[in-house]
Design an enzyme around this catalytic site. Structure first.
Site, PDB file in Angstrom:
ATOM      1  N   ASP A  83       4.763  11.709   2.816  1.00 53.08           N
ATOM      2  CA  ASP A  83       3.748  11.112   3.691  1.00 53.08           C
ATOM      3  C   ASP A  83       3.887  11.674   5.104  1.00 53.08           C
ATOM      4  O   ASP A  83       4.994  12.002   5.538  1.00 53.08           O
ATOM      5  CB  ASP A  83       3.950   9.588   3.702  1.00 53.08           C
ATOM      6  CG  ASP A  83       2.709   8.849   4.174  1.00 53.08           C
ATOM      7  OD1 ASP A  83       1.652   9.490   4.354  1.00 53.08           O
ATOM      8  OD2 ASP A  83       2.804   7.626   4.363  1.00 53.08           O
ATOM      9  N   ASN A 126      -6.589   8.455  -3.329  1.00 53.72           N
ATOM     10  CA  ASN A 126      -6.853   9.558  -2.379  1.00 53.72           C
ATOM     11  C   ASN A 126      -8.253  10.155  -2.541  1.00 53.72           C
ATOM     12  O   ASN A 126      -8.728  10.879  -1.660  1.00 53.72           O
ATOM     13  CB  ASN A 126      -5.799  10.670  -2.498  1.00 53.72           C
ATOM     14  CG  ASN A 126      -4.465  10.310  -1.874  1.00 53.72           C
ATOM     15  OD1 ASN A 126      -3.424  10.800  -2.282  1.00 53.72           O
ATOM     16  ND2 ASN A 126      -4.477   9.441  -0.866  1.00 53.72           N
TER      17      ASN A 126
HETATM   18  C1  FPP Z   1       0.412  12.881   2.535  1.00 52.78           C
HETATM   19  O1  FPP Z   1       0.104  13.150   3.868  1.00 52.78           O
HETATM   20  C2  FPP Z   1       0.418  14.102   1.705  1.00 52.78           C
HETATM   21  C3  FPP Z   1      -0.536  14.467   0.785  1.00 52.78           C
HETATM   22  C4  FPP Z   1      -1.726  13.626   0.514  1.00 52.78           C
HETATM   23  C5  FPP Z   1      -0.473  15.724   0.006  1.00 52.78           C
HETATM   24  C6  FPP Z   1       0.907  16.248  -0.265  1.00 52.78           C
HETATM   25  C7  FPP Z   1       0.859  17.456  -1.156  1.00 52.78           C
HETATM   26  C8  FPP Z   1       1.686  18.515  -1.074  1.00 52.78           C
HETATM   27  C9  FPP Z   1       2.757  18.597  -0.056  1.00 52.78           C
HETATM   28  C10 FPP Z   1       1.556  19.684  -2.032  1.00 52.78           C
HETATM   29  C11 FPP Z   1       1.776  19.351  -3.474  1.00 52.78           C
HETATM   30  C12 FPP Z   1       1.630  20.563  -4.334  1.00 52.78           C
HETATM   31  C13 FPP Z   1       1.162  20.614  -5.617  1.00 52.78           C
HETATM   32  C14 FPP Z   1       1.112  21.912  -6.319  1.00 52.78           C
HETATM   33  C15 FPP Z   1       0.687  19.426  -6.356  1.00 52.78           C
HETATM   34  P1  FPP Z   1      -1.097  12.358   4.548  1.00 52.78           P
HETATM   35  O2  FPP Z   1      -2.311  13.218   4.519  1.00 52.78           O
HETATM   36  O3  FPP Z   1      -1.260  11.037   3.898  1.00 52.78           O
HETATM   37  O4  FPP Z   1      -0.568  12.208   6.003  1.00 52.78           O
HETATM   38  P2  FPP Z   1      -0.977  11.041   7.037  1.00 52.78           P
HETATM   39  O5  FPP Z   1      -0.516   9.747   6.438  1.00 52.78           O
HETATM   40  O6  FPP Z   1      -0.209  11.423   8.264  1.00 52.78           O
HETATM   41  O7  FPP Z   1      -2.463  11.108   7.235  1.00 52.78           O
END
Ligand code: FPP
Length: 266
Positions: free
Chosen positions: A38, A86
Protein backbone atom coordinates in the site's frame (compact mmCIF):
# COMPACT_ATOMS: atom_id res chain seq x y z
CA UNK A 1 30.66 -21.70 -4.85
CA UNK A 2 29.13 -19.66 -2.00
CA UNK A 3 27.10 -21.43 0.64
CA UNK A 4 23.46 -20.28 0.86
CA UNK A 5 24.19 -18.23 3.98
CA UNK A 6 27.23 -16.60 2.40
CA UNK A 7 25.14 -15.73 -0.64
CA UNK A 8 22.55 -14.24 1.67
CA UNK A 9 25.22 -12.21 3.49
CA UNK A 10 26.49 -10.96 0.17
CA UNK A 11 22.94 -9.92 -0.72
CA UNK A 12 22.96 -7.77 2.43
CA UNK A 13 26.59 -6.72 2.08
CA UNK A 14 25.91 -2.99 2.26
CA UNK A 15 23.88 -3.50 5.43
CA UNK A 16 22.50 -0.32 6.87
CA UNK A 17 19.42 -1.90 8.47
CA UNK A 18 18.71 -1.47 12.15
CA UNK A 19 19.26 -5.17 12.71
CA UNK A 20 21.99 -7.00 10.95
CA UNK A 21 21.36 -10.32 9.30
CA UNK A 22 23.18 -11.92 12.25
CA UNK A 23 20.33 -10.86 14.55
CA UNK A 24 17.92 -13.12 12.68
CA UNK A 25 17.32 -16.68 13.75
CA UNK A 26 17.65 -18.46 10.42
CA UNK A 27 15.86 -21.50 11.81
CA UNK A 28 12.73 -19.44 12.44
CA UNK A 29 12.16 -17.70 9.13
CA UNK A 30 8.41 -17.69 8.34
CA UNK A 31 7.37 -20.14 5.65
CA UNK A 32 4.79 -17.77 4.21
CA UNK A 33 5.08 -13.98 4.22
CA UNK A 34 2.27 -11.93 2.75
CA UNK A 35 2.46 -8.28 1.72
CA UNK A 36 -0.35 -5.76 1.47
CA UNK A 37 1.50 -3.38 -0.84
CA UNK A 38 0.00 0.00 0.00
CA UNK A 39 1.04 3.60 -0.55
CA UNK A 40 2.21 3.66 -4.17
CA UNK A 41 -0.06 6.62 -4.94
CA UNK A 42 0.97 8.59 -1.85
CA UNK A 43 4.65 7.87 -2.51
CA UNK A 44 4.25 9.49 -5.93
CA UNK A 45 2.08 12.38 -4.74
CA UNK A 46 4.61 13.20 -1.99
CA UNK A 47 7.20 13.68 -4.76
CA UNK A 48 4.92 15.66 -7.09
CA UNK A 49 4.83 12.70 -9.49
CA UNK A 50 1.94 10.99 -11.25
CA UNK A 51 0.44 8.01 -9.39
CA UNK A 52 1.66 5.83 -12.26
CA UNK A 53 5.24 6.50 -11.14
CA UNK A 54 4.35 5.15 -7.71
CA UNK A 55 3.04 1.92 -9.21
CA UNK A 56 6.16 1.57 -11.37
CA UNK A 57 8.39 2.07 -8.34
CA UNK A 58 6.17 -0.39 -6.45
CA UNK A 59 7.07 -3.01 -9.02
CA UNK A 60 10.78 -2.32 -8.47
CA UNK A 61 10.21 -2.85 -4.73
CA UNK A 62 8.35 -6.09 -5.35
CA UNK A 63 11.25 -7.38 -7.46
CA UNK A 64 13.68 -6.74 -4.58
CA UNK A 65 11.39 -8.45 -2.09
CA UNK A 66 11.03 -11.50 -4.38
CA UNK A 67 14.79 -11.97 -4.76
CA UNK A 68 15.37 -11.42 -1.04
CA UNK A 69 12.60 -13.86 -0.09
CA UNK A 70 14.18 -16.50 -2.33
CA UNK A 71 17.56 -15.99 -0.65
CA UNK A 72 15.99 -16.19 2.80
CA UNK A 73 14.52 -19.58 1.89
CA UNK A 74 10.91 -18.48 2.28
CA UNK A 75 8.47 -21.04 0.82
CA UNK A 76 5.65 -18.69 -0.11
CA UNK A 77 5.58 -14.95 -0.77
CA UNK A 78 2.14 -13.58 -1.46
CA UNK A 79 1.27 -10.02 -2.44
CA UNK A 80 -1.99 -8.10 -2.81
CA UNK A 81 -1.80 -6.45 -6.22
CA UNK A 82 -5.44 -5.71 -7.12
CA UNK A 83 -8.60 -6.21 -5.07
CA UNK A 84 -12.16 -6.82 -6.25
CA UNK A 85 -12.82 -3.27 -4.95
CA UNK A 86 -10.00 -1.71 -6.98
CA UNK A 87 -12.28 -1.76 -10.07
CA UNK A 88 -13.87 1.31 -8.47
CA UNK A 89 -10.75 3.39 -9.17
CA UNK A 90 -10.84 5.82 -12.11
CA UNK A 91 -10.89 3.86 -15.39
CA UNK A 92 -7.54 5.28 -16.52
CA UNK A 93 -5.84 3.99 -13.34
CA UNK A 94 -7.44 0.55 -13.71
CA UNK A 95 -6.25 0.46 -17.35
CA UNK A 96 -2.78 1.51 -16.32
CA UNK A 97 -2.56 -1.17 -13.61
CA UNK A 98 -3.76 -3.88 -16.01
CA UNK A 99 -1.17 -2.75 -18.56
CA UNK A 100 1.56 -2.65 -15.89
CA UNK A 101 0.66 -6.13 -14.61
CA UNK A 102 1.02 -7.58 -18.12
CA UNK A 103 4.23 -5.66 -18.86
CA UNK A 104 5.74 -6.56 -15.48
CA UNK A 105 5.00 -10.22 -15.96
CA UNK A 106 6.74 -10.25 -19.33
CA UNK A 107 9.69 -8.15 -18.09
CA UNK A 108 10.17 -10.27 -14.96
CA UNK A 109 9.91 -13.70 -16.58
CA UNK A 110 13.72 -14.03 -16.83
CA UNK A 111 13.97 -13.30 -13.08
CA UNK A 112 11.23 -15.80 -12.25
CA UNK A 113 13.04 -18.39 -14.37
CA UNK A 114 16.48 -17.63 -12.92
CA UNK A 115 15.13 -17.85 -9.36
CA UNK A 116 13.03 -20.97 -10.16
CA UNK A 117 9.92 -19.22 -8.79
CA UNK A 118 6.56 -21.00 -8.98
CA UNK A 119 3.74 -18.60 -9.77
CA UNK A 120 0.15 -18.78 -8.49
CA UNK A 121 -2.64 -16.27 -8.91
CA UNK A 122 -5.11 -15.75 -6.11
CA UNK A 123 -8.35 -14.29 -7.45
CA UNK A 124 -10.55 -14.42 -10.51
CA UNK A 125 -8.08 -13.75 -13.30
CA UNK A 126 -10.68 -14.94 -15.84
CA UNK A 127 -12.39 -11.56 -15.41
CA UNK A 128 -9.29 -9.50 -16.31
CA UNK A 129 -8.91 -7.78 -19.69
CA UNK A 130 -7.95 -10.33 -22.35
CA UNK A 131 -4.40 -9.07 -22.86
CA UNK A 132 -3.54 -9.23 -19.16
CA UNK A 133 -5.21 -12.62 -18.84
CA UNK A 134 -3.33 -13.98 -21.85
CA UNK A 135 0.02 -12.77 -20.51
CA UNK A 136 -0.71 -14.29 -17.08
CA UNK A 137 -1.65 -17.62 -18.68
CA UNK A 138 1.46 -17.58 -20.85
CA UNK A 139 3.58 -16.78 -17.76
CA UNK A 140 1.97 -19.59 -15.76
CA UNK A 141 2.80 -22.01 -18.56
CA UNK A 142 6.41 -20.74 -18.75
CA UNK A 143 6.89 -21.22 -14.99
CA UNK A 144 5.07 -24.55 -14.72
CA UNK A 145 8.26 -26.62 -14.26
CA UNK A 146 9.63 -24.43 -11.47
CA UNK A 147 10.14 -25.97 -8.04
CA UNK A 148 11.32 -23.05 -5.89
CA UNK A 149 9.53 -20.39 -3.88
CA UNK A 150 5.84 -19.88 -4.61
CA UNK A 151 4.96 -16.30 -5.57
CA UNK A 152 1.22 -15.94 -5.05
CA UNK A 153 -0.11 -12.77 -6.64
CA UNK A 154 -3.57 -11.67 -5.52
CA UNK A 155 -5.16 -10.06 -8.56
CA UNK A 156 -8.90 -9.38 -8.73
CA UNK A 157 -8.95 -10.93 -5.28
CA UNK A 158 -11.45 -10.42 -2.47
CA UNK A 159 -11.55 -12.49 0.71
CA UNK A 160 -15.34 -12.50 0.92
CA UNK A 161 -15.73 -13.44 -2.76
CA UNK A 162 -13.20 -16.25 -2.21
CA UNK A 163 -15.24 -17.63 0.69
CA UNK A 164 -18.50 -17.42 -1.29
CA UNK A 165 -16.85 -19.30 -4.16
CA UNK A 166 -15.59 -22.01 -1.79
CA UNK A 167 -19.02 -22.37 -0.17
CA UNK A 168 -20.63 -22.68 -3.62
CA UNK A 169 -18.14 -25.44 -4.54
CA UNK A 170 -18.93 -27.34 -1.34
CA UNK A 171 -22.70 -26.84 -1.81
CA UNK A 172 -22.37 -28.41 -5.27
CA UNK A 173 -20.61 -31.43 -3.75
CA UNK A 174 -23.43 -31.78 -1.22
CA UNK A 175 -26.09 -31.36 -3.90
CA UNK A 176 -24.50 -34.04 -6.06
CA UNK A 177 -24.38 -36.41 -3.07
CA UNK A 178 -20.57 -36.48 -2.96
CA UNK A 179 -20.41 -34.99 0.50
CA UNK A 180 -22.64 -34.73 3.58
CA UNK A 181 -23.02 -31.27 5.19
CA UNK A 182 -21.80 -32.60 8.53
CA UNK A 183 -18.59 -33.83 6.88
CA UNK A 184 -17.52 -30.35 5.80
CA UNK A 185 -14.41 -29.46 7.78
CA UNK A 186 -12.03 -26.51 7.97
CA UNK A 187 -9.62 -28.53 5.81
CA UNK A 188 -12.32 -29.01 3.13
CA UNK A 189 -13.06 -25.29 3.08
CA UNK A 190 -9.33 -24.49 2.83
CA UNK A 191 -9.02 -26.86 -0.14
CA UNK A 192 -11.54 -24.75 -2.04
CA UNK A 193 -9.79 -21.43 -1.44
CA UNK A 194 -7.39 -19.92 -4.00
CA UNK A 195 -4.61 -20.73 -1.53
CA UNK A 196 -5.32 -24.50 -1.56
CA UNK A 197 -2.20 -26.45 -0.51
CA UNK A 198 -0.34 -23.33 0.61
CA UNK A 199 0.47 -22.79 4.30
CA UNK A 200 -1.30 -19.87 5.98
CA UNK A 201 0.86 -16.74 6.26
CA UNK A 202 2.69 -16.54 9.56
CA UNK A 203 3.54 -12.91 8.86
CA UNK A 204 1.47 -10.24 7.09
CA UNK A 205 3.22 -6.99 6.24
CA UNK A 206 1.18 -3.88 5.49
CA UNK A 207 2.91 -0.76 4.29
CA UNK A 208 1.83 2.92 4.50
CA UNK A 209 0.61 2.70 8.10
CA UNK A 210 -2.98 1.66 7.43
CA UNK A 211 -4.48 -0.54 10.18
CA UNK A 212 -6.88 -2.49 7.99
CA UNK A 213 -7.20 -5.96 6.52
CA UNK A 214 -9.00 -4.70 3.39
CA UNK A 215 -10.75 -7.98 2.51
CA UNK A 216 -7.42 -9.79 2.22
CA UNK A 217 -7.00 -13.53 2.96
CA UNK A 218 -9.78 -13.33 5.57
CA UNK A 219 -9.75 -17.05 6.31
CA UNK A 220 -6.01 -17.61 6.05
CA UNK A 221 -4.82 -14.82 8.40
CA UNK A 222 -6.72 -16.09 11.45
CA UNK A 223 -3.48 -16.46 13.44
CA UNK A 224 -1.04 -14.40 11.37
CA UNK A 225 1.27 -11.90 13.02
CA UNK A 226 1.05 -8.37 11.60
CA UNK A 227 3.87 -5.97 10.87
CA UNK A 228 2.58 -2.51 10.00
CA UNK A 229 5.03 0.10 8.82
CA UNK A 230 4.59 3.74 7.81
CA UNK A 231 6.94 3.16 4.88
CA UNK A 232 5.19 3.45 1.52
CA UNK A 233 5.45 0.28 -0.54
CA UNK A 234 7.90 1.71 -3.14
CA UNK A 235 10.38 2.35 -0.30
CA UNK A 236 9.92 -1.07 1.31
CA UNK A 237 13.25 -2.78 0.78
CA UNK A 238 15.24 -5.83 1.82
CA UNK A 239 16.33 -4.13 5.07
CA UNK A 240 12.81 -3.52 6.14
CA UNK A 241 11.88 -7.08 5.23
CA UNK A 242 14.57 -8.16 7.70
CA UNK A 243 13.09 -5.75 10.26
CA UNK A 244 9.67 -7.34 9.76
CA UNK A 245 11.03 -10.85 10.19
CA UNK A 246 13.03 -9.77 13.23
CA UNK A 247 9.86 -8.28 14.77
CA UNK A 248 7.99 -11.51 14.00
CA UNK A 249 10.68 -13.54 15.73
CA UNK A 250 10.21 -11.50 18.94
CA UNK A 251 6.50 -12.32 19.10
CA UNK A 252 5.00 -15.08 21.22
CA UNK A 253 2.39 -17.00 19.28
CA UNK A 254 -0.19 -18.78 21.44
CA UNK A 255 -2.94 -19.61 18.91
CA UNK A 256 -5.62 -18.97 21.53
CA UNK A 257 -3.91 -21.12 24.17
CA UNK A 258 -1.85 -20.06 27.19
CA UNK A 259 1.43 -21.63 26.19
CA UNK A 260 3.69 -19.90 23.73
CA UNK A 261 4.06 -21.97 20.58
CA UNK A 262 7.35 -21.81 18.74
CA UNK A 263 7.11 -19.79 15.54
CA UNK A 264 9.48 -22.25 13.96
CA UNK A 265 7.93 -23.66 10.83
CA UNK A 266 7.09 -27.34 11.20
C1 FPP B 1 -1.41 0.11 -3.69
O1 FPP B 1 -1.05 1.45 -3.77
C2 FPP B 1 -0.82 -0.69 -4.78
C3 FPP B 1 -1.48 -1.21 -5.86
C4 FPP B 1 -2.94 -1.00 -6.06
C5 FPP B 1 -0.81 -1.99 -6.93
C6 FPP B 1 0.40 -2.76 -6.51
C7 FPP B 1 0.93 -3.60 -7.63
C8 FPP B 1 2.23 -3.85 -7.87
C9 FPP B 1 3.31 -3.30 -7.02
C10 FPP B 1 2.66 -4.72 -9.04
C11 FPP B 1 2.17 -6.13 -8.99
C12 FPP B 1 2.64 -6.91 -10.17
C13 FPP B 1 1.99 -7.93 -10.80
C14 FPP B 1 2.63 -8.60 -11.96
C15 FPP B 1 0.66 -8.42 -10.40
P1 FPP B 1 -2.21 2.55 -3.79
O2 FPP B 1 -2.46 2.94 -5.21
O3 FPP B 1 -3.40 2.03 -3.07
O4 FPP B 1 -1.54 3.71 -3.01
P2 FPP B 1 -2.31 4.85 -2.17
O5 FPP B 1 -3.04 4.15 -1.06
O6 FPP B 1 -1.17 5.70 -1.68
O7 FPP B 1 -3.21 5.58 -3.12
Amino acid sequence: MLSDFDALKEHFADSSGLHSLDALDMTRIPRHISCIMDGNGRWAEARGLMRAEGHKQGIVALREIITTAVRLGIDVLSAYAFSTENWNRPQHEVNLLMHLFAKTFIDELPLLKRENVQVRFLGDIGALPKKTRDVFEMGLAECRQHTGMVLALAVNYGGRAELVRAVQDLAQLVQSGDMRPEDISEAHLAEHLYTANLPDPELVIRTSGEMRVSNYLLYQIAYSEFYITDTYWPDFDRWELLEAIYAYQQRQRRFGGLVSVSNTPA
